[in-house]
Design a protein around this motif. Structure first.
Motif, mmCIF file in Angstrom:
data_model
loop_
_atom_site.group_PDB
_atom_site.id
_atom_site.type_symbol
_atom_site.label_atom_id
_atom_site.label_comp_id
_atom_site.label_asym_id
_atom_site.label_seq_id
_atom_site.Cartn_x
_atom_site.Cartn_y
_atom_site.Cartn_z
ATOM 1 N N PHE A 1 0.850 -1.310 -0.062
ATOM 2 C CA PHE A 1 0.031 -0.143 -0.123
ATOM 3 C C PHE A 1 0.892 1.322 0.081
ATOM 4 O O PHE A 1 1.919 1.477 0.616
ATOM 5 N N VAL A 2 0.398 2.273 -0.865
ATOM 6 C CA VAL A 2 1.052 3.523 -0.843
ATOM 7 C C VAL A 2 0.646 4.595 0.085
ATOM 8 O O VAL A 2 -0.565 4.729 0.277
ATOM 9 N N ASP A 3 1.319 5.414 0.686
ATOM 10 C CA ASP A 3 0.878 6.329 1.771
ATOM 11 C C ASP A 3 0.322 7.538 1.059
ATOM 12 O O ASP A 3 0.687 7.964 0.020
ATOM 13 N N CYS A 4 -0.515 8.329 1.805
ATOM 14 C CA CYS A 4 -0.908 9.795 1.166
ATOM 15 C C CYS A 4 0.164 10.485 0.899
ATOM 16 O O CYS A 4 -0.040 11.447 0.124
ATOM 17 N N LYS A 5 1.288 10.430 1.631
ATOM 18 C CA LYS A 5 2.273 11.346 1.455
ATOM 19 C C LYS A 5 3.065 11.324 0.226
ATOM 20 O O LYS A 5 3.808 11.964 -0.163
ATOM 21 N N PRO B 1 4.416 11.021 -3.560
ATOM 22 C CA PRO B 1 4.227 11.871 -4.687
ATOM 23 C C PRO B 1 3.184 11.144 -5.597
ATOM 24 O O PRO B 1 2.405 11.871 -6.462
ATOM 25 N N ILE B 2 3.251 9.855 -5.717
ATOM 26 C CA ILE B 2 2.594 9.193 -6.821
ATOM 27 C C ILE B 2 1.025 9.370 -6.342
ATOM 28 O O ILE B 2 -0.091 9.344 -7.052
ATOM 29 N N CYS B 3 0.552 9.379 -4.985
ATOM 30 C CA CYS B 3 -0.644 9.697 -4.457
ATOM 31 C C CYS B 3 -1.397 10.938 -5.051
ATOM 32 O O CYS B 3 -2.463 10.927 -5.632
ATOM 33 N N LEU B 4 -0.527 11.940 -5.064
ATOM 34 C CA LEU B 4 -0.913 13.231 -5.423
ATOM 35 C C LEU B 4 -1.138 13.227 -6.772
ATOM 36 O O LEU B 4 -2.122 13.721 -7.387
ATOM 37 N N PRO C 1 -6.543 17.057 -4.682
ATOM 38 C CA PRO C 1 -5.615 16.323 -3.954
ATOM 39 C C PRO C 1 -6.326 15.338 -2.776
ATOM 40 O O PRO C 1 -7.628 15.613 -2.423
ATOM 41 N N PRO C 2 -5.939 14.200 -2.501
ATOM 42 C CA PRO C 2 -6.255 13.351 -1.522
ATOM 43 C C PRO C 2 -6.739 13.962 -0.178
ATOM 44 O O PRO C 2 -5.868 14.903 0.394
ATOM 45 N N GLN C 3 -7.980 13.853 0.372
ATOM 46 C CA GLN C 3 -8.215 14.294 1.632
ATOM 47 C C GLN C 3 -7.924 13.463 2.894
ATOM 48 O O GLN C 3 -8.402 12.492 3.255
ATOM 49 N N CYS C 4 -6.539 13.631 3.256
ATOM 50 C CA CYS C 4 -5.942 12.602 4.334
ATOM 51 C C CYS C 4 -5.811 13.435 5.442
ATOM 52 O O CYS C 4 -5.528 14.550 5.692
ATOM 53 N N SER D 1 -1.016 11.727 -17.537
ATOM 54 C CA SER D 1 -0.302 12.047 -16.314
ATOM 55 C C SER D 1 0.921 11.197 -15.813
ATOM 56 O O SER D 1 1.075 10.166 -16.365
ATOM 57 N N LYS D 2 1.481 11.464 -14.856
ATOM 58 C CA LYS D 2 2.514 11.024 -14.437
ATOM 59 C C LYS D 2 2.198 9.538 -13.531
ATOM 60 O O LYS D 2 3.204 8.782 -13.357
ATOM 61 N N ALA D 3 0.958 9.198 -13.424
ATOM 62 C CA ALA D 3 0.581 8.024 -12.801
ATOM 63 C C ALA D 3 0.275 6.963 -13.893
ATOM 64 O O ALA D 3 0.202 5.718 -13.536
#
Length: 293
Positions: A121-125, A127-130, A137-140, A210-212
């Motif tokens: 799992f990837v954390d909210c922090k 950069p790929i999450c953004l 932006p994610p509401q974390c 996108s970068k994703a």
């Protein structure tokens, strides 16, 4: 004899289309390339890599526009790799698979689902999450929370899940086996309420701008150049990442808009003609979307 000639004309008139894109790069422009309609396909040598091949990935494509309505490739994920059939989609940025987290609304058997571990799992922090959730932006509440995603499709409902990282073993055409860790979606809540029934694939290979997207991630890691393309035939074709399969001739090129504010691949405003005559439809932006027949 007349029937035979008619069948031959229909066979020859099948248009094989190659879509080639370069994303977020100043060295080349994204483009659409197509062999002339009404001409037979070029010889197989036209899809062989050029001399001095560096790093490119070549994947067979199956499926068709009718009656299936989609084209797909099979890609292994994990170590050891588990094969997943993915619907190729230039209109989507995010790659995602049906995921046993557990899953609600999944269309595959449980043994066919992707099974993540807690380390995936990837954390909210991250950069790929953004990048996945841009421009919203994610509401974390906590930067160490799991990164979530949600995608709404006009014709196939929606999907909700988490962003994960895992190995994508890819055999390069120079013989090297690359094992990049790529970010993708673990879709565990599917709502299949679209206009059409869902495809029988594990779900989507995102090839957007996108970068994703997979192509952008492979480029940022130096695995391939930030170019991808695909050739779609009657019921087969191929997909490639990297610049080694870009045809040298027999192609028609058109530039894509380079604006970062425009989400899809687009050649800009166009006019629709029918039998060479104006239809009154003009000035609309044309987008290229293999996920939509």
């Amino acid at each position: 004899m007349a029937d035979q000639k008619m069948k031959e004309r229909r066979r020859v008139s099948l248009m094989i289309m190659v879509l080639i894109f370069q994303v977020l790069s100043a060295s080349l422009h994204g483009c659409l390339a197509a062999t002339g309609q009404g001409q037979p396909p070029r010889k197989p040598t036209s899809i062989h890599p050029r001399a001095g091949v560096r790093s490119s990935v070549f994947l067979p494509v199956s499926g068709n526009v009718y009656p299936l309505g989609y084209y797909s490739v099979t890609i292994g994920i994990g170590n050891p790799p588990k094969p997943f059939q993915l619907d190729i989609d230039t209109g989507s940025d995010l790659t995602w698979v049906q995921c046993d987290a557990p899953c609600t609304g999944c269309t595959l058997r449980r043994d066919q689902l992707y099974n993540p571990s807690k380390n995936n799992f990837v954390d909210c922090k991250d950069p790929i999450c953004l990048a996945v959730n841009s421009p919203n932006p994610p509401q974390c509440k906590n930067p160490n929370e799991k990164c979530c995603f949600q995608v709404q499709y006009a014709d196939h409902g929606s999907v909700l899940g988490f962003i994960v990282l895992d190995t994508f073993p890819l055999r390069l055409v120079n013989g090297t086996l690359s094992k990049p860790n790529l970010a993708f979606g673990c879709g565990h809540r599917l709502q299949n309420r679209g206009l059409h029934p869902p495809t029988p694939t594990a779900r989507v290979l995102g090839l957007g701008k996108s970068k994703a997207s997979i192509s952008s991630q492979l480029s940022s890691m130096g695995v391939t150049k930030n170019v991808f393309g695909h050739c779609l035939g009657d019921n087969r074709g191929f997909l490639f990442f990297g610049a080694d399969f870009v045809p040298k001739s027999g192609m028609t090129w058109t530039r894509m808009l380079q604006s970062s504010s425009y989400k899809h691949y687009s050649s800009g405003p166009a006019e629709l003609l029918f039998s060479g005559k104006p239809t009154g439809i003009k000035g609309v932006n044309v987008i290229f979307d293999t996920g939509s027949t």
